[in-house]
Structure formats: structure tokens, C-alpha cells
Motif scaffolding. Sequence first.
Motif, PDB file in Angstrom:
ATOM      1  N   THR A  49      33.101  38.426  38.029  1.00 40.73           N
ATOM      2  CA  THR A  49      34.518  38.256  38.365  1.00 40.73           C
ATOM      3  C   THR A  49      34.531  37.336  39.583  1.00 40.73           C
ATOM      4  O   THR A  49      33.473  37.079  40.185  1.00 40.73           O
ATOM      5  CB  THR A  49      35.155  39.588  38.755  1.00 40.73           C
ATOM      6  N   PHE A  50      35.715  36.893  40.009  1.00 39.05           N
ATOM      7  CA  PHE A  50      35.724  35.997  41.172  1.00 39.05           C
ATOM      8  C   PHE A  50      35.234  36.666  42.450  1.00 39.05           C
ATOM      9  O   PHE A  50      34.454  36.054  43.191  1.00 39.05           O
ATOM     10  CB  PHE A  50      37.059  35.260  41.315  1.00 39.05           C
ATOM     11  N   PRO A  51      35.627  37.920  42.735  1.00 44.09           N
ATOM     12  CA  PRO A  51      35.001  38.543  43.908  1.00 44.09           C
ATOM     13  C   PRO A  51      33.465  38.552  43.781  1.00 44.09           C
ATOM     14  O   PRO A  51      32.742  38.346  44.764  1.00 44.09           O
ATOM     15  CB  PRO A  51      35.575  39.965  43.895  1.00 44.09           C
ATOM     16  N   GLY A  52      32.957  38.759  42.553  1.00 42.10           N
ATOM     17  CA  GLY A  52      31.506  38.763  42.328  1.00 42.10           C
ATOM     18  C   GLY A  52      30.876  37.402  42.585  1.00 42.10           C
ATOM     19  O   GLY A  52      29.809  37.298  43.217  1.00 42.10           O
ATOM     20  N   PHE A  53      31.527  36.355  42.112  1.00 44.49           N
ATOM     21  CA  PHE A  53      30.989  35.001  42.354  1.00 44.49           C
ATOM     22  C   PHE A  53      30.868  34.723  43.853  1.00 44.49           C
ATOM     23  O   PHE A  53      29.844  34.236  44.341  1.00 44.49           O
ATOM     24  CB  PHE A  53      31.929  33.940  41.757  1.00 44.49           C
ATOM     25  N   TYR A  54      31.980  35.016  44.570  1.00 42.87           N
ATOM     26  CA  TYR A  54      31.956  34.681  46.006  1.00 42.87           C
ATOM     27  C   TYR A  54      31.038  35.634  46.776  1.00 42.87           C
ATOM     28  O   TYR A  54      30.490  35.262  47.822  1.00 42.87           O
ATOM     29  CB  TYR A  54      33.389  34.625  46.569  1.00 42.87           C
ATOM     30  N   ALA A  55      30.834  36.847  46.255  1.00 44.35           N
ATOM     31  CA  ALA A  55      29.842  37.739  46.864  1.00 44.35           C
ATOM     32  C   ALA A  55      28.441  37.123  46.718  1.00 44.35           C
ATOM     33  O   ALA A  55      27.613  37.210  47.636  1.00 44.35           O
ATOM     34  CB  ALA A  55      29.898  39.106  46.197  1.00 44.35           C
ATOM     35  N   VAL A  60      40.121  24.394  45.987  1.00 45.89           N
ATOM     36  CA  VAL A  60      39.004  24.576  45.048  1.00 45.89           C
ATOM     37  C   VAL A  60      39.496  25.252  43.770  1.00 45.89           C
ATOM     38  O   VAL A  60      40.261  26.221  43.824  1.00 45.89           O
ATOM     39  CB  VAL A  60      37.911  25.451  45.715  1.00 45.89           C
ATOM     40  N   GLY A  61      39.035  24.779  42.619  1.00 48.85           N
ATOM     41  CA  GLY A  61      39.257  25.461  41.356  1.00 48.85           C
ATOM     42  C   GLY A  61      37.994  26.222  40.976  1.00 48.85           C
ATOM     43  O   GLY A  61      36.897  25.655  40.985  1.00 48.85           O
ATOM     44  N   GLY A  62      38.136  27.526  40.668  1.00 46.48           N
ATOM     45  CA  GLY A  62      36.974  28.360  40.335  1.00 46.48           C
ATOM     46  C   GLY A  62      36.070  28.494  41.537  1.00 46.48           C
ATOM     47  O   GLY A  62      36.521  28.770  42.651  1.00 46.48           O
ATOM     48  N   THR A  63      34.771  28.296  41.311  1.00 45.43           N
ATOM     49  CA  THR A  63      33.841  28.285  42.452  1.00 45.43           C
ATOM     50  C   THR A  63      33.410  26.850  42.732  1.00 45.43           C
ATOM     51  O   THR A  63      32.260  26.593  43.082  1.00 45.43           O
ATOM     52  CB  THR A  63      32.596  29.157  42.192  1.00 45.43           C
ATOM     53  N   GLY A  64      34.332  25.917  42.535  1.00 47.53           N
ATOM     54  CA  GLY A  64      33.999  24.517  42.826  1.00 47.53           C
ATOM     55  C   GLY A  64      33.688  23.719  41.580  1.00 47.53           C
ATOM     56  O   GLY A  64      33.165  22.608  41.673  1.00 47.53           O
ATOM     57  N   GLU A  65      34.016  24.273  40.398  1.00 50.28           N
ATOM     58  CA  GLU A  65      33.887  23.445  39.192  1.00 50.28           C
ATOM     59  C   GLU A  65      34.870  22.285  39.295  1.00 50.28           C
ATOM     60  O   GLU A  65      34.672  21.227  38.693  1.00 50.28           O
ATOM     61  CB  GLU A  65      34.159  24.272  37.929  1.00 50.28           C
ATOM     62  N   SER A  66      35.951  22.506  40.065  1.00 48.93           N
ATOM     63  CA  SER A  66      36.810  21.380  40.430  1.00 48.93           C
ATOM     64  C   SER A  66      37.178  21.521  41.905  1.00 48.93           C
ATOM     65  O   SER A  66      37.222  22.635  42.434  1.00 48.93           O
ATOM     66  CB  SER A  66      38.075  21.331  39.558  1.00 48.93           C
ATOM     67  N   CYS A  67      37.381  20.381  42.554  1.00 47.73           N
ATOM     68  CA  CYS A  67      37.794  20.418  43.959  1.00 47.73           C
ATOM     69  C   CYS A  67      38.590  19.156  44.301  1.00 47.73           C
ATOM     70  O   CYS A  67      38.278  18.068  43.810  1.00 47.73           O
ATOM     71  CB  CYS A  67      36.583  20.535  44.886  1.00 47.73           C
ATOM     72  N   PHE A  68      39.613  19.338  45.118  1.00 47.67           N
ATOM     73  CA  PHE A  68      40.464  18.233  45.572  1.00 47.67           C
ATOM     74  C   PHE A  68      40.496  18.242  47.101  1.00 47.67           C
ATOM     75  O   PHE A  68      40.619  19.307  47.713  1.00 47.67           O
ATOM     76  CB  PHE A  68      41.908  18.432  45.098  1.00 47.67           C
ATOM     77  N   VAL A  69      40.408  17.057  47.691  1.00 48.61           N
ATOM     78  CA  VAL A  69      40.628  16.916  49.134  1.00 48.61           C
ATOM     79  C   VAL A  69      41.662  15.816  49.333  1.00 48.61           C
ATOM     80  O   VAL A  69      41.525  14.720  48.776  1.00 48.61           O
ATOM     81  CB  VAL A  69      39.313  16.576  49.878  1.00 48.61           C
ATOM     82  N   HIS A  70      42.712  16.123  50.075  1.00 45.57           N
ATOM     83  CA  HIS A  70      43.739  15.117  50.394  1.00 45.57           C
ATOM     84  C   HIS A  70      43.837  14.946  51.905  1.00 45.57           C
ATOM     85  O   HIS A  70      43.707  15.922  52.656  1.00 45.57           O
ATOM     86  CB  HIS A  70      45.096  15.535  49.814  1.00 45.57           C
ATOM     87  N   ILE A  71      44.080  13.703  52.314  1.00 47.27           N
ATOM     88  CA  ILE A  71      44.241  13.402  53.740  1.00 47.27           C
ATOM     89  C   ILE A  71      45.598  12.731  53.937  1.00 47.27           C
ATOM     90  O   ILE A  71      45.994  11.860  53.148  1.00 47.27           O
ATOM     91  CB  ILE A  71      43.083  12.519  54.257  1.00 47.27           C
ATOM     92  N   PHE A  72      46.294  13.173  54.967  1.00 44.94           N
ATOM     93  CA  PHE A  72      47.670  12.721  55.230  1.00 44.94           C
ATOM     94  C   PHE A  72      47.759  12.163  56.648  1.00 44.94           C
ATOM     95  O   PHE A  72      47.039  12.617  57.539  1.00 44.94           O
ATOM     96  CB  PHE A  72      48.634  13.920  55.124  1.00 44.94           C
TER      97      PHE A  72
END
Length: 418
Positions: free
Chosen positions: A148-154, A403-415
Motif C-alpha cells: 500500500t502507499f504507507p508500505g511503499f514509503y515505509a 510526485v505521482g505514486g512513489t515517483g513513477e511520475s514527478c513534476f517540478v515547476h518554478i515561478f
Amino acid sequence: MKKLNRGVAIVGAGMSKFGAFPGRATRDLFVDAFTEMQGSVDKGVDVNDIEAIFIGNYSSDLFEGQGHTAPFMTDAVGLTPRPATRCEDACASSSAALRSGIMAIASGMYDMVLVGGIEKMTDLPTSEVTDTLATASDALYDVPAGYTFPGFYASIATAYMDKYGATPESWMSVGIKNHNSGSLNPKAQFGQRIIDIMADKKKGAEKKGKPIPTWADEMEFMHDPRANLIIAWPMRLFDCSPVSDGAATLLLVSEDIAKNFSDNAMYILGSGQASDVTLRYRSDLTTLSSAKAAAQQAYEQAGVTPQDIKVAEVHDCFTVAEVVATEDLGFFKAGQGFEAAEEGITSLRGPRPINSSGGLKSKGHPVGASGAGQVVEVWKQMRGEAGERQLEGDIDIGLTHNVGGTGESCFVHIFGRK
Ligand code: COA
């Protein structure tokens, strides 16, 4: 990195309150965010000039039994028959919508675009929310294995602790910090510091005539497994973002017309996006390569360095994720982010404040709205409108990391400003 073909500015931003709203429809939250956005445009806007809509939404289908979200939200704010598109990249869905909006304007196809994010998660019991979120991981292998997501981040947290010597207290210090900041954010799901939650629990016990817990301070409270349940060790209750409802919207226009709406617009300096294999294939669990790649693209396009960033909203779906993010973004060297959190460097009044909004941990994490919600905080900080949590100094460059999921996708924006 190629530059944008033409510049893109954000001239309005708004969000609903984040939290649990059992009596309210998703579209009502979207209308809240839209109405606040409309009111935030300095010189006013005729929303009939909006030409297209991009909505981030992870899974209204499973959370609410409602698919095809974008046209329904578009109807709720009276903008049909304009083209309306739903964007999905798990918890980074509204950053995907933002990037789509940026590309739509930069390409010259449109001059004014509405970007939004929406999620209503609290209609389901937590067990079903957990299953729904797990569909963002590998359903062929990871879900049947019980992840589960708590498990992934653990798993990420234990790998990090093993490699760099962090402890459960390191993660607790992030939770305490983000609740402190969130207590100053009227839109946050948890408007309380952990020390206030502790005091309330004591009062509650006294009122019920039960033994009053003897926690001396918030760290002692955080160590008590009855107060701070272990969800997936070492991630406890106060290490997890909550289950949330919420919406956020942004109004994007082409640079050449930005001054018609505001003399204080926020410009897109850089947009980065990357993907990665699922966690079990990675050789190092203590870093997200997609975050590093997205950050590199965004810094390069913006022509800035990590040292230039004055306000940063990063994806702290679990406390460990914030620490990893601060390293992947280049704010700290690998293995040094946890000490920075423990020492208060990343706190609201520290030299490198992170998640002034309270982050996903305290502000809330309605997954499809979280990325756009991060941009709302950067907008407020850059305009000096963040109230009691306003950062000190000239906040001229900001960053969001989603971050999407555990980093299967990631976006960084700068303003930044122009
Ligand atoms: N942080 C702090 N307190 C929380 C909390 C959180 N994340 N989630 C719930 N609470 C509090 C509630 O306010 C409530 O407090 P009260 O008893 O004083 O009223 C209490 O804990 C119980 O709430 P409940 O909703 O029954 O909790 P739960 O056990 O059903 O859910 C989690 C707790 C941690 C399992 C749930 O929040 C969760 O799954 N979070 C992670 C979400 C996630 O994975 N998001 C995607 C990330 S990639």
C-alpha cells in the motif's frame, strides 16, 4: 532545455478549504476554488474569455462513482462548451494539468486557460481509500504482494535510515514542523499544532473521567503508540498525509496580455517532468530519479539554482518524502536532509523554509488537487498574502515539487516575477 515558445503567466489562484466535507458535492468545492480565483485577479477578469480547461483528477471514478470529471466541473462554473480535458498522473494529476495548460498557451493555441485540480476521497472508508490509492502502483505485482502507499514509503524510510542513520524522530520532526505551519493556514485540514492535539486529548480524557495521559511534550506524545498509531513502521499516524477533499484552480494567460490582469503576475520560469520504473526495480530507494530529472529540467529552463528558491512546496505525502525531496531538489546533499529537518533549518522561520502551507501532511492531500494547491501557496507567498505564515524577505522565486505514486511520475515547476 528548450525555452517556452511564448511566456505564460498565472494571474489568478484560489482553493477551497481542504478537509472532510461529507455534505458537499465535488463540484461545490470546485466552485469555491473558482470563485476565489476569480476574486484574486487584480484588475478583474471576464471568465467568458477562458478558452480551455484542464482538470487534474486522480480517481473520481473509484472515489465517487463519477468519471469524466472535466466537463462536469466545467459545467459547474458555467464554461461549457469550451474544451475540457481531465489529466491523470496519480497524486501529481493537477501538476499534469498545469503543464498541459502551459503547453497549450506556449504553443499559441490559446491565450487564456483554466487549470484546476479536484478530489473527494472521504466518501469511502479508509480501507477502500487505501485500495483505490493502491491502483496507482503496479497492479500486476505490487498490489497482489500486499503493498500500500504507507508500505511503499515505509520501505523508503527504512532504506534511508539504514543508509544515513536517520531515526523515527527525524520523521517526527517533519510532522511537528508541518503541523506548526498548517496551524497558521486557514485552508488547512488540520488547523492544530501537534502540541494542541496533545492538550485536547488530555482534556478529552479528563472530561470522560478516564486517566489523564502524562505526556510531557509532543515528542513523548508522538512515541505513544496509542496516540500516534503505527501505520507501516516507521511511518505512524502523524507521518501520513490524511484522506482529504478539496479543489484548487489557477488562471493562466499568455505573457503578452498578463498586464491586462495584473501588474503582479507570477510567471512560469521552468516546467520539468519525468517518469521512472516502479519502486521494486530501483537500485536506490533513498532518492527519486524522476524528481532529480524534473528538477534539473526546470532549473535549466528557468536559469536558476536551488539557492535562488525562496519558497518551496514539496510533496510530503509521508514525512520521509519531504526529506528525500529536499535532497533531490538540491537544497541539501544526499543524507543531510533529515538533520536539516531536525535542526529547524526547514521550519517556517528557518533559513530554508519548506512547506510553509503545512504541506500535504497538515494542509491535506486531496490527491488530484494537491499540485494546484501547492501553486496557490507559492502565489500567496510571492504576493505577500500568506498572513501569519508569510515568509520573510523578498519572495521572488518559488518552486513546486509534486510526485505521482512513489515517483513513477514527478513534476517540478518554478515561478518568478518579470
Ligand atoms: N494525520 C494526523 N491525524 C490523522 C490523520 C493523519 N494523516 N488521519 C486521521 N487522523 C486523525 C483524525 O483526525 C482522527 O482524530 P480524532 O480521533 O481526534 O477525531 C483520528 O486520527 C482517526 O481518524 P480516522 O479517519 O479514523 O483515521 P484512519 O485510521 O481511518 O486513517 C490513515 C489514518 C493514516 C490510515 C489515513 O489518513 C491514510 O491512509 N493516510 C495516507 C493517505 C495516502 O496514502 N495518500 C496518498 C499518498 S501517496
